[in-house]
Scaffold this motif. Sequence first.
Motif, short mmCIF file in Angstrom:
data_model
loop_
_atom_site.label_atom_id
_atom_site.label_comp_id
_atom_site.label_asym_id
_atom_site.label_seq_id
_atom_site.Cartn_x
_atom_site.Cartn_y
_atom_site.Cartn_z
N LYS A 151 40.27 47.03 46.71
CA LYS A 151 41.02 45.64 47.19
C LYS A 151 39.99 44.79 47.14
O LYS A 151 40.65 43.34 47.19
CB LYS A 151 41.63 45.78 48.20
N ALA A 164 39.47 42.98 44.47
CA ALA A 164 40.19 42.71 42.84
C ALA A 164 40.92 40.53 43.93
O ALA A 164 40.98 39.80 43.24
CB ALA A 164 41.77 42.96 42.96
N TYR A 168 37.45 38.29 43.01
CA TYR A 168 37.40 38.16 42.01
C TYR A 168 39.06 37.28 41.27
O TYR A 168 38.23 36.07 40.91
CB TYR A 168 38.01 39.39 41.09
N THR A 169 40.09 37.64 41.97
CA THR A 169 40.72 36.58 41.84
C THR A 169 40.93 35.06 42.32
O THR A 169 40.78 34.34 41.29
CB THR A 169 42.47 37.05 42.70
N THR A 209 47.42 40.95 39.88
CA THR A 209 46.53 41.44 40.96
C THR A 209 46.59 41.56 42.82
O THR A 209 46.45 42.64 43.29
CB THR A 209 44.99 40.45 40.59
N VAL A 242 47.34 44.55 44.63
CA VAL A 242 46.20 44.85 46.13
C VAL A 242 47.13 45.05 47.68
O VAL A 242 46.80 45.77 48.19
CB VAL A 242 45.13 43.37 45.78
N ALA A 264 45.52 47.25 40.22
CA ALA A 264 44.09 46.01 40.49
C ALA A 264 43.29 45.86 39.65
O ALA A 264 43.04 44.41 39.32
CB ALA A 264 44.12 46.20 42.12
N LEU A 265 42.61 47.18 39.51
CA LEU A 265 41.66 47.10 38.48
C LEU A 265 42.03 47.07 37.14
O LEU A 265 41.40 45.66 36.42
CB LEU A 265 40.85 48.11 38.38
N CYS A 286 42.73 43.00 37.63
CA CYS A 286 40.92 42.80 36.80
C CYS A 286 40.90 42.41 35.72
O CYS A 286 40.28 41.29 34.98
CB CYS A 286 40.19 42.95 37.73
#
Length: 130
Positions: free
Chosen positions: A33, A36, A39-40, A82, A86, A95-96, A99
């Motif tokens: 989580k 993600a 990363y976002t 995404t 999460v 979520a992965l 990503c």
Amino acid sequence: MEKLRRVLSGHEDEEQGLTAQGTAFLWLPSGLKLFAVFYTIGNIAALASTCFLMGPVKQLKKMFEPTRLIATIVMLLCLILTLCAVFWWGKKGLALLFCVLQFLAMTWYSLSYIPFARDAVIKCFTSCLS
């Protein structure tokens, strides 16, 4: 200037340390989580940096030009999905997946700013597949 010399000579490992820290999130209990979300946030920061360089109005006009409209919509949709995966749905695997789709969408969106880059990528993949 000294830092630039160290980076160019390959003696600067700061970026690898940051990458290792980002990947370390995956091994924490709720790490996927965190990964993600961060990363976002990183992709949003990348968009904001180009907004800073061009100006927000010009950036938005360029984002929604017909040549990159689909890439923009897919990229923004992946960012939103995404965070939905999460926070609301609680699906780590989804979520992965989003990503990975974010990475692909941001790459395709970025290539739209380089003349003939998307055509070159398409030709490369079609020649590899045939």
